[in-house]
Scaffold this motif. Structure first.
Motif, PDB file in Angstrom:
ATOM      1  N   GLY A  21       2.995   1.057   3.478  1.00  0.00           N
ATOM      2  CA  GLY A  21       4.246   1.648   3.018  1.00  0.00           C
ATOM      3  C   GLY A  21       5.342   0.608   2.839  1.00  0.00           C
ATOM      4  O   GLY A  21       6.102   0.659   1.864  1.00  0.00           O
ATOM      5  N   HIS A  22       5.414  -0.338   3.766  1.00  0.00           N
ATOM      6  CA  HIS A  22       6.410  -1.416   3.663  1.00  0.00           C
ATOM      7  C   HIS A  22       6.138  -2.287   2.444  1.00  0.00           C
ATOM      8  O   HIS A  22       7.063  -2.723   1.759  1.00  0.00           O
ATOM      9  CB  HIS A  22       6.428  -2.268   4.930  1.00  0.00           C
ATOM     10  CG  HIS A  22       6.860  -1.519   6.148  1.00  0.00           C
ATOM     11  ND1 HIS A  22       8.147  -1.087   6.338  1.00  0.00           N
ATOM     12  CD2 HIS A  22       6.175  -1.123   7.237  1.00  0.00           C
ATOM     13  CE1 HIS A  22       8.244  -0.455   7.493  1.00  0.00           C
ATOM     14  NE2 HIS A  22       7.044  -0.457   8.061  1.00  0.00           N
ATOM     15  N   TRP A  23       4.849  -2.556   2.197  1.00  0.00           N
ATOM     16  CA  TRP A  23       4.459  -3.358   1.034  1.00  0.00           C
ATOM     17  C   TRP A  23       4.874  -2.629  -0.252  1.00  0.00           C
ATOM     18  O   TRP A  23       5.456  -3.241  -1.156  1.00  0.00           O
ATOM     19  CB  TRP A  23       2.965  -3.621   1.072  1.00  0.00           C
ATOM     20  CG  TRP A  23       2.383  -4.270  -0.151  1.00  0.00           C
ATOM     21  CD1 TRP A  23       1.437  -3.742  -0.968  1.00  0.00           C
ATOM     22  CD2 TRP A  23       2.675  -5.573  -0.678  1.00  0.00           C
ATOM     23  NE1 TRP A  23       1.129  -4.633  -1.969  1.00  0.00           N
ATOM     24  CE2 TRP A  23       1.875  -5.765  -1.821  1.00  0.00           C
ATOM     25  CE3 TRP A  23       3.548  -6.590  -0.302  1.00  0.00           C
ATOM     26  CZ2 TRP A  23       1.908  -6.924  -2.589  1.00  0.00           C
ATOM     27  CZ3 TRP A  23       3.588  -7.760  -1.071  1.00  0.00           C
ATOM     28  CH2 TRP A  23       2.777  -7.921  -2.183  1.00  0.00           C
ATOM     29  N   ASP A  24       4.591  -1.346  -0.328  1.00  0.00           N
ATOM     30  CA  ASP A  24       4.968  -0.570  -1.512  1.00  0.00           C
ATOM     31  C   ASP A  24       6.483  -0.561  -1.688  1.00  0.00           C
ATOM     32  O   ASP A  24       6.988  -0.678  -2.816  1.00  0.00           O
ATOM     33  CB  ASP A  24       4.424   0.853  -1.422  1.00  0.00           C
ATOM     34  CG  ASP A  24       2.906   0.914  -1.560  1.00  0.00           C
ATOM     35  OD1 ASP A  24       2.306  -0.026  -2.142  1.00  0.00           O
ATOM     36  OD2 ASP A  24       2.314   1.906  -1.087  1.00  0.00           O
ATOM     37  N   SER A  25       7.227  -0.444  -0.587  1.00  0.00           N
ATOM     38  CA  SER A  25       8.694  -0.474  -0.656  1.00  0.00           C
ATOM     39  C   SER A  25       9.202  -1.828  -1.132  1.00  0.00           C
ATOM     40  O   SER A  25      10.142  -1.902  -1.931  1.00  0.00           O
ATOM     41  CB  SER A  25       9.304  -0.151   0.707  1.00  0.00           C
ATOM     42  OG  SER A  25       9.004   1.168   1.084  1.00  0.00           O
ATOM     43  N   PHE A  26       8.584  -2.908  -0.634  1.00  0.00           N
ATOM     44  CA  PHE A  26       8.953  -4.261  -1.064  1.00  0.00           C
ATOM     45  C   PHE A  26       8.750  -4.402  -2.569  1.00  0.00           C
ATOM     46  O   PHE A  26       9.644  -4.870  -3.288  1.00  0.00           O
ATOM     47  CB  PHE A  26       8.112  -5.301  -0.316  1.00  0.00           C
ATOM     48  CG  PHE A  26       8.208  -6.690  -0.881  1.00  0.00           C
ATOM     49  CD1 PHE A  26       9.293  -7.499  -0.596  1.00  0.00           C
ATOM     50  CD2 PHE A  26       7.212  -7.186  -1.712  1.00  0.00           C
ATOM     51  CE1 PHE A  26       9.392  -8.787  -1.127  1.00  0.00           C
ATOM     52  CE2 PHE A  26       7.297  -8.458  -2.246  1.00  0.00           C
ATOM     53  CZ  PHE A  26       8.398  -9.260  -1.957  1.00  0.00           C
ATOM     54  N   LYS A  27       7.584  -3.984  -3.057  1.00  0.00           N
ATOM     55  CA  LYS A  27       7.291  -4.098  -4.490  1.00  0.00           C
ATOM     56  C   LYS A  27       8.268  -3.269  -5.318  1.00  0.00           C
ATOM     57  O   LYS A  27       8.755  -3.741  -6.349  1.00  0.00           O
ATOM     58  CB  LYS A  27       5.854  -3.669  -4.787  1.00  0.00           C
ATOM     59  CG  LYS A  27       4.813  -4.604  -4.215  1.00  0.00           C
ATOM     60  CD  LYS A  27       3.400  -4.248  -4.671  1.00  0.00           C
ATOM     61  CE  LYS A  27       3.018  -2.841  -4.295  1.00  0.00           C
ATOM     62  NZ  LYS A  27       1.649  -2.487  -4.713  1.00  0.00           N
ATOM     63  N   HIS A  30      11.934  -4.779  -5.337  1.00  0.00           N
ATOM     64  CA  HIS A  30      12.086  -6.048  -6.057  1.00  0.00           C
ATOM     65  C   HIS A  30      11.358  -6.060  -7.393  1.00  0.00           C
ATOM     66  O   HIS A  30      11.158  -7.129  -7.978  1.00  0.00           O
ATOM     67  CB  HIS A  30      11.619  -7.199  -5.163  1.00  0.00           C
ATOM     68  CG  HIS A  30      12.380  -7.270  -3.878  1.00  0.00           C
ATOM     69  ND1 HIS A  30      13.724  -7.577  -3.817  1.00  0.00           N
ATOM     70  CD2 HIS A  30      11.998  -7.042  -2.603  1.00  0.00           C
ATOM     71  CE1 HIS A  30      14.127  -7.552  -2.560  1.00  0.00           C
ATOM     72  NE2 HIS A  30      13.108  -7.225  -1.807  1.00  0.00           N
ATOM     73  N   ASN A  31      10.990  -4.870  -7.879  1.00  0.00           N
ATOM     74  CA  ASN A  31      10.323  -4.727  -9.174  1.00  0.00           C
ATOM     75  C   ASN A  31       9.120  -5.655  -9.320  1.00  0.00           C
ATOM     76  O   ASN A  31       8.960  -6.332 -10.334  1.00  0.00           O
ATOM     77  CB  ASN A  31      11.309  -4.957 -10.321  1.00  0.00           C
ATOM     78  CG  ASN A  31      12.440  -3.961 -10.306  1.00  0.00           C
ATOM     79  OD1 ASN A  31      12.204  -2.766 -10.184  1.00  0.00           O
ATOM     80  ND2 ASN A  31      13.664  -4.445 -10.395  1.00  0.00           N
ATOM     81  N   LYS A  32       8.282  -5.672  -8.311  1.00  0.00           N
ATOM     82  CA  LYS A  32       7.091  -6.524  -8.307  1.00  0.00           C
ATOM     83  C   LYS A  32       5.904  -5.741  -8.858  1.00  0.00           C
ATOM     84  O   LYS A  32       5.602  -4.644  -8.395  1.00  0.00           O
ATOM     85  CB  LYS A  32       6.757  -7.008  -6.894  1.00  0.00           C
ATOM     86  CG  LYS A  32       7.863  -7.796  -6.221  1.00  0.00           C
ATOM     87  CD  LYS A  32       7.947  -9.182  -6.760  1.00  0.00           C
ATOM     88  CE  LYS A  32       8.955 -10.018  -5.974  1.00  0.00           C
ATOM     89  NZ  LYS A  32       8.835 -11.424  -6.265  1.00  0.00           N
ATOM     90  N   ILE A  33       5.258  -6.309  -9.852  1.00  0.00           N
ATOM     91  CA  ILE A  33       4.043  -5.740 -10.420  1.00  0.00           C
ATOM     92  C   ILE A  33       3.033  -6.873 -10.511  1.00  0.00           C
ATOM     93  O   ILE A  33       3.329  -7.931 -11.066  1.00  0.00           O
ATOM     94  CB  ILE A  33       4.304  -5.142 -11.816  1.00  0.00           C
ATOM     95  CG1 ILE A  33       5.368  -4.046 -11.733  1.00  0.00           C
ATOM     96  CG2 ILE A  33       3.003  -4.613 -12.424  1.00  0.00           C
ATOM     97  CD1 ILE A  33       5.854  -3.552 -13.078  1.00  0.00           C
ATOM     98  N   TYR A  34       1.863  -6.651  -9.950  1.00  0.00           N
ATOM     99  CA  TYR A  34       0.845  -7.685  -9.908  1.00  0.00           C
ATOM    100  C   TYR A  34      -0.418  -7.226 -10.629  1.00  0.00           C
ATOM    101  O   TYR A  34      -0.747  -6.043 -10.606  1.00  0.00           O
ATOM    102  CB  TYR A  34       0.448  -7.997  -8.452  1.00  0.00           C
ATOM    103  CG  TYR A  34       1.605  -8.306  -7.546  1.00  0.00           C
ATOM    104  CD1 TYR A  34       2.152  -9.572  -7.494  1.00  0.00           C
ATOM    105  CD2 TYR A  34       2.143  -7.321  -6.728  1.00  0.00           C
ATOM    106  CE1 TYR A  34       3.208  -9.855  -6.648  1.00  0.00           C
ATOM    107  CE2 TYR A  34       3.198  -7.598  -5.884  1.00  0.00           C
ATOM    108  CZ  TYR A  34       3.729  -8.866  -5.846  1.00  0.00           C
ATOM    109  OH  TYR A  34       4.770  -9.139  -5.016  1.00  0.00           O
TER     110      TYR A  34
END
Length: 104
Positions: A21-27, A30-34
């Motif tokens: 959940g924290h990882w999803d919130s971080f992404k 910060h508009n992170k798409i990998y």
């Protein structure tokens, strides 16, 4: 052997799933798409940085540091990646057009 094989196939093998959940919130924050092939590596780096931040802040609470740390948009970068991308030498082109000797 089948159990080990199933672990290897998991996209979260070696990751702390409690942080999903924290990882999803971080992404999201910060508009992170990998690309799927790179997300695992970015996640591993982010978890390592998060653990460093948490350890540092515990030490801060114990008076061992004069400042605390927090996660930011660079949390998925290694120290070297950050240095190379954001702390590189900037050369002012106007200053390069001076007359004088050139040393090689």
């Amino acid at each position: 052997a089948a159990f080990i094989g199933s672990l290897s196939a998991s996209p979260y093998h070696g990751l702390d799933e409690s942080l999903n959940g924290h990882w999803d919130s971080f992404k999201s924050a910060h508009n992170k798409i990998y690309d799927s092939q790179f997300e695992y590596v970015r996640r591993m780096i982010w978890e390592t940085n998060l653990k460093y931040i948490q350890k540092h802040n515990i030490e801060y609470d114990q008076g061992m540091h004069s400042y605390s740390l927090g996660m930011n948009q660079f949390g998925d970068l290694t120290h070297d990646e950050f240095k190379n991308a954001y702390l590189g030498v900037k050369i002012d082109a106007a200053k390069m057009n001076r007359s004088g000797s050139t040393f090689l």
